[in-house]
Design a protein around this motif. Sequence first.
Motif, PDB file in Angstrom:
ATOM      1  N   ALA A 479       0.831  -1.202   0.000  1.00  0.00           N
ATOM      2  CA  ALA A 479       0.000   0.000   0.000  1.00  0.00           C
ATOM      3  C   ALA A 479       0.862   1.248   0.000  1.00  0.00           C
ATOM      4  O   ALA A 479       2.022   1.241   0.432  1.00  0.00           O
ATOM      5  CB  ALA A 479      -0.940   0.010   1.203  1.00  0.00           C
ATOM      6  N   SER A 480       0.247   2.305  -0.461  1.00  0.00           N
ATOM      7  CA  SER A 480       0.855   3.629  -0.453  1.00  0.00           C
ATOM      8  C   SER A 480       0.586   4.266   0.911  1.00  0.00           C
ATOM      9  O   SER A 480       0.613   3.594   1.938  1.00  0.00           O
ATOM     10  CB  SER A 480       0.278   4.452  -1.605  1.00  0.00           C
ATOM     11  N   VAL A 481       0.306   5.551   0.940  1.00  0.00           N
ATOM     12  CA  VAL A 481       0.107   6.280   2.192  1.00  0.00           C
ATOM     13  C   VAL A 481      -1.363   6.647   2.348  1.00  0.00           C
ATOM     14  O   VAL A 481      -2.182   6.434   1.453  1.00  0.00           O
ATOM     15  CB  VAL A 481       0.981   7.551   2.227  1.00  0.00           C
ATOM     16  N   GLY A 482      -1.716   7.202   3.492  1.00  0.00           N
ATOM     17  CA  GLY A 482      -3.083   7.641   3.726  1.00  0.00           C
ATOM     18  C   GLY A 482      -3.987   6.490   4.120  1.00  0.00           C
ATOM     19  O   GLY A 482      -3.553   5.478   4.685  1.00  0.00           O
ATOM     20  N   THR A 483      -5.279   6.621   3.787  1.00  0.00           N
ATOM     21  CA  THR A 483      -6.274   5.624   4.183  1.00  0.00           C
ATOM     22  C   THR A 483      -5.937   4.238   3.655  1.00  0.00           C
ATOM     23  O   THR A 483      -6.296   3.229   4.274  1.00  0.00           O
ATOM     24  CB  THR A 483      -7.668   6.052   3.676  1.00  0.00           C
ATOM     25  N   ALA A 484      -5.225   4.162   2.551  1.00  0.00           N
ATOM     26  CA  ALA A 484      -4.893   2.868   1.947  1.00  0.00           C
ATOM     27  C   ALA A 484      -4.121   1.967   2.899  1.00  0.00           C
ATOM     28  O   ALA A 484      -4.211   0.744   2.804  1.00  0.00           O
ATOM     29  CB  ALA A 484      -4.098   3.074   0.663  1.00  0.00           C
ATOM     30  N   GLN A 485      -3.341   2.527   3.817  1.00  0.00           N
ATOM     31  CA  GLN A 485      -2.533   1.679   4.694  1.00  0.00           C
ATOM     32  C   GLN A 485      -3.061   1.616   6.127  1.00  0.00           C
ATOM     33  O   GLN A 485      -2.382   1.101   7.019  1.00  0.00           O
ATOM     34  CB  GLN A 485      -1.079   2.151   4.702  1.00  0.00           C
ATOM     35  N   MET A 486      -4.284   2.075   6.354  1.00  0.00           N
ATOM     36  CA  MET A 486      -4.799   2.111   7.722  1.00  0.00           C
ATOM     37  C   MET A 486      -5.340   0.773   8.210  1.00  0.00           C
ATOM     38  O   MET A 486      -5.639   0.608   9.387  1.00  0.00           O
ATOM     39  CB  MET A 486      -5.889   3.178   7.839  1.00  0.00           C
ATOM     40  N   TYR A 487      -5.475  -0.192   7.324  1.00  0.00           N
ATOM     41  CA  TYR A 487      -5.958  -1.515   7.723  1.00  0.00           C
ATOM     42  C   TYR A 487      -4.841  -2.446   8.185  1.00  0.00           C
ATOM     43  O   TYR A 487      -5.120  -3.544   8.670  1.00  0.00           O
ATOM     44  CB  TYR A 487      -6.659  -2.192   6.546  1.00  0.00           C
ATOM     45  N   GLN A 488      -3.597  -2.080   8.020  1.00  0.00           N
ATOM     46  CA  GLN A 488      -2.528  -3.058   8.217  1.00  0.00           C
ATOM     47  C   GLN A 488      -2.483  -3.661   9.627  1.00  0.00           C
ATOM     48  O   GLN A 488      -2.087  -4.832   9.773  1.00  0.00           O
ATOM     49  CB  GLN A 488      -1.167  -2.470   7.837  1.00  0.00           C
ATOM     50  N   PRO A 489      -2.893  -2.968  10.711  1.00  0.00           N
ATOM     51  CA  PRO A 489      -2.904  -3.656  12.010  1.00  0.00           C
ATOM     52  C   PRO A 489      -3.874  -4.828  12.078  1.00  0.00           C
ATOM     53  O   PRO A 489      -3.832  -5.607  13.035  1.00  0.00           O
ATOM     54  CB  PRO A 489      -3.315  -2.544  12.993  1.00  0.00           C
ATOM     55  N   PHE A 490      -4.759  -4.974  11.077  1.00  0.00           N
ATOM     56  CA  PHE A 490      -5.709  -6.085  11.064  1.00  0.00           C
ATOM     57  C   PHE A 490      -5.160  -7.312  10.341  1.00  0.00           C
ATOM     58  O   PHE A 490      -5.863  -8.312  10.188  1.00  0.00           O
ATOM     59  CB  PHE A 490      -7.024  -5.646  10.417  1.00  0.00           C
ATOM     60  N   LEU A 491      -3.908  -7.244   9.902  1.00  0.00           N
ATOM     61  CA  LEU A 491      -3.272  -8.381   9.239  1.00  0.00           C
ATOM     62  C   LEU A 491      -2.909  -9.459  10.256  1.00  0.00           C
ATOM     63  O   LEU A 491      -2.817  -9.199  11.458  1.00  0.00           O
ATOM     64  CB  LEU A 491      -2.011  -7.913   8.502  1.00  0.00           C
ATOM     65  N   PRO A 492      -2.674 -10.682   9.787  1.00  0.00           N
ATOM     66  CA  PRO A 492      -2.286 -11.764  10.704  1.00  0.00           C
ATOM     67  C   PRO A 492      -0.908 -11.522  11.315  1.00  0.00           C
ATOM     68  O   PRO A 492      -0.098 -10.744  10.802  1.00  0.00           O
ATOM     69  CB  PRO A 492      -2.264 -13.004   9.801  1.00  0.00           C
ATOM     70  N   ASP A 493      -0.639 -12.214  12.401  1.00  0.00           N
ATOM     71  CA  ASP A 493       0.685 -12.167  13.012  1.00  0.00           C
ATOM     72  C   ASP A 493       1.738 -12.596  11.997  1.00  0.00           C
ATOM     73  O   ASP A 493       1.603 -13.623  11.336  1.00  0.00           O
ATOM     74  CB  ASP A 493       0.753 -13.110  14.210  1.00  0.00           C
ATOM     75  N   GLY A 494       2.800 -11.811  11.898  1.00  0.00           N
ATOM     76  CA  GLY A 494       3.899 -12.138  11.005  1.00  0.00           C
ATOM     77  C   GLY A 494       3.749 -11.641   9.588  1.00  0.00           C
ATOM     78  O   GLY A 494       4.682 -11.771   8.785  1.00  0.00           O
ATOM     79  N   ALA A 495       2.591 -11.078   9.238  1.00  0.00           N
ATOM     80  CA  ALA A 495       2.393 -10.558   7.881  1.00  0.00           C
ATOM     81  C   ALA A 495       3.362  -9.421   7.589  1.00  0.00           C
ATOM     82  O   ALA A 495       3.862  -8.743   8.491  1.00  0.00           O
ATOM     83  CB  ALA A 495       0.955 -10.093   7.708  1.00  0.00           C
TER      84      ALA A 495
END
Length: 666
Positions: A479-495
Amino acid sequence: AQSLACLKNLIPCIHLTDEMVPVSAVLFWLGLSHCVYAKNASFSAGQLWSDGMWLKRIHDGNAPNMEKINECLQGSQATQGNQPHTLQATSVLAMVSEDAKIIRRSVALDEINIASATSDILEEYSDEFLLRDDEYAHLKQAHSHSDPAGQLASLSVEEAQKARSALTTGECHDAYASSSDNPNLTCYFKNLHFHPETPKAWTVHYLKNDPVSLPSQEALKHGLVAASGNPDVVVAVNFVGHESLEDFWSKVKDAKEVQGLTLPFHGEHHFNIGHALWDGLYPAFVSLVQWNRSSASFSPMLDMKPIDEIEARYPGQYARVEDVFKKFSGGELLFTHSVSPGRVSRFKEVILGHGHYSAYFDQNADVELPACRDLDACRIFRDRLYRSYGLEPPSHSLSRAARSSDPFRAAFILDKRIPWDQVDQMIEGVHSDDSLAKLVRLEKVDWSPNRADKSRMSFNSADLSQHLEILGRTHIHIASVGTAQMYQPFLPDGAVHVALGVPPSDTDSKQDLQQCPRQYWEEYMTEGPPYLQAVHYTKAGNLNLTHFKAVMHQAVKLLQHVEFPRKRSSNLSPIGQVWRAYHWIRRKRGIASERSQVPLRLYSSPINTFHAFHDAYVCPREFKQELRSVVNACLIHELRVSFDQLYPDAGDADGAGFFRSLPRSE
């Protein structure tokens, strides 16, 4: 050291040490003083510095360019005892009581008199405080010394029971990472009353002669933070003391009862899912974590109305986000402007106030999302969100699957900042590379597929349940910056999050931010969760397929050797590392005393982060006067040089370094 690092990357199957590799072998493999593979394929791609070596050498005082770094610090005046600067907050009202007496925060057991003892007796019964007639008579007799007028006699047994059970009780704790001298508080109340017709809507009702445990008015005199901002949004709490139970009951007996736990917060920009989750809901949720109520159902209470202009531009976006709040909480969504208009409400349980945990507004020197690491709040927040949609949280699932399952699933998040034709070129290039195609299944993902204008802002407007299903099975998040990368804490462990960043735009060039080939903005979203890994795309200009494939190879390498929790700073870009080093070295030398988790905007010399990120202070080619008044430009420049000297092939892999401070190799 640089050549050895390149060699280790070139032949990762061999575990090399400095002693095991003679200089002749290095020269044989490389032929030049720079690693050919790194130069041509940009293999450095954000990983050479992730081991923390540069920051460690800054810490130990033996990093490159330390002499000039020290020279930059010589002119700085060491300050002792600087305290975080407190901004004047709107809607802060001094807590004034009808009587000047301050209720003690706690009462020692040997000081408890008969009045408080009867309160304890009442607490031992059911929530309705149903007492037998003989018990009530005993209470009436016990209170007679403090009730000379016979106030209880004018109330029936049932009314007295209800009145006593409706009095406010509560306690407060210092919010996580607050200043020890002027801490933010998070408070838990029972029977907190809401008076919509008064400026100080939240009200504590108590009996003057009944010293039950309550937070002191002195502790709450500055109010409780409901949202971080410029300035903070603060709610005031009014204390009303009553001479008698009858007087109290006459004022609140018709109050509307609100059952369950209520969590008030300010839904900052809650048309945008990123702001709504991380600047509104998450900071309030951290208070639930502190009170060990993170799994409890609650009713969110928003202190913000939808803005008509935004609703007209993005129809239904407020409602979509509010539905997320309802799903997450498991309770009824309330609004301060519409809760029982014209009538007092009595809230059975309320957790009010929180610390400075906003992702955007409370940027700190550690470049971390607050409370993610020390309280594990991001993981708890993530897991609850998944469960609220009936999905199994992705905890630890990746760490098991990543060692045995190929190809890895990669999601390229579409947004307005990366031209979509470039995205298609990268995906096609990965699919046509036989070695990479066996390792990665790359697909593009549009979180707002129904928007009519692809160039307009995306607020991730589709179904969040579908988003979570995709995120839960994603190994590589691009992902780039801004809202596009705001979901990343919802990724699995180790992603792995592949931070594409953005090259300096025309606007940035006017601000002279061209010293960095790319900027990464919300790095705290990656650095905060200790269960995430990161690599950075560092080449200037449009996306380059050769460099992009090198970054993807590095992401796969991380997945094949998953290590978490990640060490602090290992997920930061060169910009984030320099920014962190800048503040650390100033604290070490006594030039600044603010702790690293204190928001930069609250420093004794505030650093503005509204509509700006740390890139704005690290990346200028020339520091203009307004910046020089805020940061030590000399120190930032020499830290950039030091970083480039240790990692000259970061960035465009041409020997000039990420910050372009070294001569370019031929």
